[in-house]
Scaffold this motif. Structure first.
Motif, PDB file in Angstrom:
ATOM      1  N   LEU A  46       8.516   9.746 -11.640  1.00 50.80           N
ATOM      2  CA  LEU A  46       9.003   8.065 -12.079  1.00 50.80           C
ATOM      3  C   LEU A  46       9.583   7.664 -13.105  1.00 50.80           C
ATOM      4  CD1 LEU A  46       4.734   7.685 -12.162  1.00 50.80           C
ATOM      5  CD2 LEU A  46       6.440   6.702 -10.348  1.00 50.80           C
ATOM      6  N   THR A  47       9.990   6.814 -13.171  1.00 51.62           N
ATOM      7  CA  THR A  47      10.848   6.180 -14.200  1.00 51.62           C
ATOM      8  C   THR A  47       9.708   6.246 -15.536  1.00 51.62           C
ATOM      9  OG1 THR A  47      12.416   4.911 -13.255  1.00 51.62           O
ATOM     10  CG2 THR A  47      12.348   5.007 -15.695  1.00 51.62           C
ATOM     11  N   ASP A  48       8.909   6.045 -15.399  1.00 51.18           N
ATOM     12  CA  ASP A  48       7.623   5.498 -16.823  1.00 51.18           C
ATOM     13  C   ASP A  48       6.134   6.112 -16.158  1.00 51.18           C
ATOM     14  OD1 ASP A  48       6.542   4.281 -18.799  1.00 51.18           O
ATOM     15  OD2 ASP A  48       7.530   2.592 -19.213  1.00 51.18           O
ATOM     16  N   ASP A  49       5.352   6.431 -17.234  1.00 51.34           N
ATOM     17  CA  ASP A  49       4.035   7.444 -16.847  1.00 51.34           C
ATOM     18  C   ASP A  49       3.178   5.543 -16.778  1.00 51.34           C
ATOM     19  OD1 ASP A  49       4.566   9.782 -16.283  1.00 51.34           O
ATOM     20  OD2 ASP A  49       4.235  10.552 -18.395  1.00 51.34           O
ATOM     21  N   HIS A  50       4.150   5.048 -17.518  1.00 52.88           N
ATOM     22  CA  HIS A  50       2.951   3.497 -17.881  1.00 52.88           C
ATOM     23  C   HIS A  50       2.571   2.709 -16.531  1.00 52.88           C
ATOM     24  CE1 HIS A  50       4.330   3.349 -22.087  1.00 52.88           C
ATOM     25  NE2 HIS A  50       3.041   3.586 -22.339  1.00 52.88           N
ATOM     26  N   VAL A  51       4.078   3.093 -15.148  1.00 52.87           N
ATOM     27  CA  VAL A  51       3.540   2.356 -14.370  1.00 52.87           C
ATOM     28  C   VAL A  51       1.913   3.529 -12.942  1.00 52.87           C
ATOM     29  CG1 VAL A  51       4.255   2.075 -11.871  1.00 52.87           C
ATOM     30  CG2 VAL A  51       5.761   1.458 -13.991  1.00 52.87           C
ATOM     31  N   ALA A  52       2.768   4.303 -13.356  1.00 47.22           N
ATOM     32  CA  ALA A  52       1.357   4.729 -12.797  1.00 47.22           C
ATOM     33  C   ALA A  52      -0.234   4.816 -13.422  1.00 47.22           C
ATOM     34  CB  ALA A  52       1.013   6.909 -12.956  1.00 47.22           C
ATOM     35  N   HIS A  53      -0.609   4.779 -14.668  1.00 42.76           N
ATOM     36  CA  HIS A  53      -1.456   4.052 -15.118  1.00 42.76           C
ATOM     37  C   HIS A  53      -1.783   2.673 -14.595  1.00 42.76           C
ATOM     38  CE1 HIS A  53      -1.834   7.139 -17.845  1.00 42.76           C
ATOM     39  NE2 HIS A  53      -0.438   7.084 -18.356  1.00 42.76           N
ATOM     40  N   ILE A  54      -1.165   2.333 -14.680  1.00 39.16           N
ATOM     41  CA  ILE A  54      -1.198   0.844 -14.091  1.00 39.16           C
ATOM     42  C   ILE A  54      -1.808   0.848 -12.081  1.00 39.16           C
ATOM     43  CG2 ILE A  54      -0.507  -1.788 -13.218  1.00 39.16           C
ATOM     44  CD1 ILE A  54       1.710  -1.690 -15.094  1.00 39.16           C
ATOM     45  N   VAL A  55      -1.041   1.423 -11.627  1.00 39.39           N
ATOM     46  CA  VAL A  55      -1.573   2.013 -10.204  1.00 39.39           C
ATOM     47  C   VAL A  55      -2.887   2.092 -10.436  1.00 39.39           C
ATOM     48  CG1 VAL A  55      -1.058   2.932  -8.023  1.00 39.39           C
ATOM     49  CG2 VAL A  55       0.899   1.780  -9.080  1.00 39.39           C
ATOM     50  N   LEU A  56      -2.875   4.026 -11.208  1.00 34.80           N
ATOM     51  CA  LEU A  56      -4.004   4.693 -10.647  1.00 34.80           C
ATOM     52  C   LEU A  56      -4.898   3.701 -11.126  1.00 34.80           C
ATOM     53  CD1 LEU A  56      -3.226   7.773 -12.094  1.00 34.80           C
ATOM     54  CD2 LEU A  56      -3.761   7.222  -9.779  1.00 34.80           C
TER      55      LEU A  56
ATOM     56  N   PRO B 234       1.190  -0.981   0.225  1.00 31.83           N
ATOM     57  CA  PRO B 234      -0.025  -0.444  -0.356  1.00 31.83           C
ATOM     58  C   PRO B 234       1.005   1.355   0.155  1.00 31.83           C
ATOM     59  CG  PRO B 234      -0.980  -1.716   1.532  1.00 31.83           C
ATOM     60  CD  PRO B 234       0.330  -2.235   0.848  1.00 31.83           C
ATOM     61  N   VAL B 235       2.003   0.834   0.586  1.00 35.13           N
ATOM     62  CA  VAL B 235       2.545   2.300   0.891  1.00 35.13           C
ATOM     63  C   VAL B 235       3.279   2.754  -0.560  1.00 35.13           C
ATOM     64  CG1 VAL B 235       4.851   3.465   1.635  1.00 35.13           C
ATOM     65  CG2 VAL B 235       2.932   2.832   3.488  1.00 35.13           C
ATOM     66  N   ARG B 236       4.087   1.917  -1.417  1.00 35.79           N
ATOM     67  CA  ARG B 236       4.146   1.748  -2.513  1.00 35.79           C
ATOM     68  C   ARG B 236       3.504   2.343  -3.345  1.00 35.79           C
ATOM     69  NH1 ARG B 236       8.042  -2.528  -0.359  1.00 35.79           N
ATOM     70  NH2 ARG B 236       6.991  -3.947  -1.813  1.00 35.79           N
ATOM     71  N   LEU B 237       2.252   2.011  -3.406  1.00 43.47           N
ATOM     72  CA  LEU B 237       1.168   1.788  -4.508  1.00 43.47           C
ATOM     73  C   LEU B 237       0.943   3.876  -3.895  1.00 43.47           C
ATOM     74  CD1 LEU B 237      -1.739  -0.445  -3.951  1.00 43.47           C
ATOM     75  CD2 LEU B 237      -0.367   0.083  -5.729  1.00 43.47           C
ATOM     76  N   GLY B 238       0.668   4.199  -3.065  1.00 42.65           N
ATOM     77  CA  GLY B 238       0.648   5.648  -2.876  1.00 42.65           C
ATOM     78  C   GLY B 238       2.233   6.072  -3.135  1.00 42.65           C
ATOM     79  N   ILE B 239       3.386   5.721  -3.521  1.00 41.50           N
ATOM     80  CA  ILE B 239       4.006   6.898  -3.406  1.00 41.50           C
ATOM     81  C   ILE B 239       4.185   7.260  -5.548  1.00 41.50           C
ATOM     82  CG2 ILE B 239       6.924   6.411  -4.389  1.00 41.50           C
ATOM     83  CD1 ILE B 239       7.195   5.902  -1.108  1.00 41.50           C
ATOM     84  N   VAL B 240       3.431   5.505  -5.970  1.00 42.35           N
ATOM     85  CA  VAL B 240       3.239   6.390  -6.978  1.00 42.35           C
ATOM     86  C   VAL B 240       2.888   6.990  -7.477  1.00 42.35           C
ATOM     87  CG1 VAL B 240       3.098   4.773  -9.373  1.00 42.35           C
ATOM     88  CG2 VAL B 240       4.488   3.876  -7.700  1.00 42.35           C
ATOM     89  N   ARG B 241       1.348   6.270  -6.760  1.00 36.03           N
ATOM     90  CA  ARG B 241       0.304   7.533  -7.092  1.00 36.03           C
ATOM     91  C   ARG B 241       0.190   9.227  -7.009  1.00 36.03           C
ATOM     92  NH1 ARG B 241      -4.012   7.060  -2.598  1.00 36.03           N
ATOM     93  NH2 ARG B 241      -2.945   8.202  -1.505  1.00 36.03           N
ATOM     94  N   GLU B 242       0.934   9.273  -5.580  1.00 33.01           N
ATOM     95  CA  GLU B 242       1.686  10.762  -5.525  1.00 33.01           C
ATOM     96  C   GLU B 242       3.002  11.013  -6.820  1.00 33.01           C
ATOM     97  OE1 GLU B 242       0.377  13.076  -3.159  1.00 33.01           O
ATOM     98  OE2 GLU B 242      -1.013  11.187  -2.438  1.00 33.01           O
ATOM     99  N   LEU B 243       3.773  10.290  -7.292  1.00 33.27           N
ATOM    100  CA  LEU B 243       4.347  10.727  -7.614  1.00 33.27           C
ATOM    101  C   LEU B 243       3.959  11.091  -9.660  1.00 33.27           C
ATOM    102  CD1 LEU B 243       7.834   9.125  -7.424  1.00 33.27           C
ATOM    103  CD2 LEU B 243       7.376  11.280  -6.663  1.00 33.27           C
ATOM    104  N   SER B 244       2.352  10.745  -9.533  1.00 33.46           N
ATOM    105  CA  SER B 244       2.052  10.381 -11.395  1.00 33.46           C
ATOM    106  C   SER B 244       1.482  12.043 -11.285  1.00 33.46           C
ATOM    107  CB  SER B 244       0.789  10.040 -10.836  1.00 33.46           C
ATOM    108  OG  SER B 244      -0.428  10.349 -10.120  1.00 33.46           O
ATOM    109  N   ASP B 245       1.499  12.782 -10.410  1.00 32.68           N
ATOM    110  CA  ASP B 245       1.628  14.224 -10.458  1.00 32.68           C
ATOM    111  C   ASP B 245       2.714  15.327 -10.800  1.00 32.68           C
ATOM    112  OD1 ASP B 245      -1.035  14.263 -10.187  1.00 32.68           O
ATOM    113  OD2 ASP B 245      -0.968  14.252  -7.923  1.00 32.68           O
ATOM    114  N   GLY B 246       4.046  14.127 -10.397  1.00 30.96           N
ATOM    115  CA  GLY B 246       5.158  14.825 -10.445  1.00 30.96           C
ATOM    116  C   GLY B 246       5.889  14.671  -9.280  1.00 30.96           C
TER     117      GLY B 246
END
Length: 106
Positions: A88-98, A32-44
């Motif tokens: 994020l290295t790649d925006d694709h990961v953000a899409h997966i998480v979101l 859950p924490v890593r998912l939250g980090i990716v979610r937060e980083l999806s904004d920049g």
């Protein structure tokens, strides 16, 4: 339900290394924490203290999870003066998480 071609299951002759890489990615996100980090980083990009505030967890815990995400090449780090900004290295990961979070909320 029709699944878009880009989301369809891989053909059965898909090389095992591609499936292993996908499995490794999902394992790296399996927190859950890593998912939250990716979610937060999806904004920049963000500093650790911004992630701590957004997630409501301790700095050592965020740093530990960032280390896992960096090792998995999901997150990059850029030093700016005395602090490090993470992105994020790649925006694709953000899409997966979101998409996963949206699906879980349905």
């Amino acid at each position: 339900m029709t699944v878009p071609p880009s989301y369809r299951a891989a053909p059965t002759n898909e090389p095992i290394r591609a499936l292993q890489a996908a499995s490794d990615l999902l394992k790296a996100l399996a927190s859950p924490v890593r998912l939250g980090i990716v979610r937060e980083l999806s904004d920049g990009e963000k500093y650790v203290h911004e992630l701590v505030a957004a997630l409501g967890v301790s700095q050592p815990l965020v740093s530990q999870h960032l280390r896992v995400l960096r090792t998995s090449r999901i997150v990059t780090a850029h030093r700016q003066a005395r602090e490090i900004r993470y992105g994020l290295t790649d925006d694709h990961v953000a899409h997966i998480v979101l998409d996963a979070v949206r699906h879980a909320q349905e």
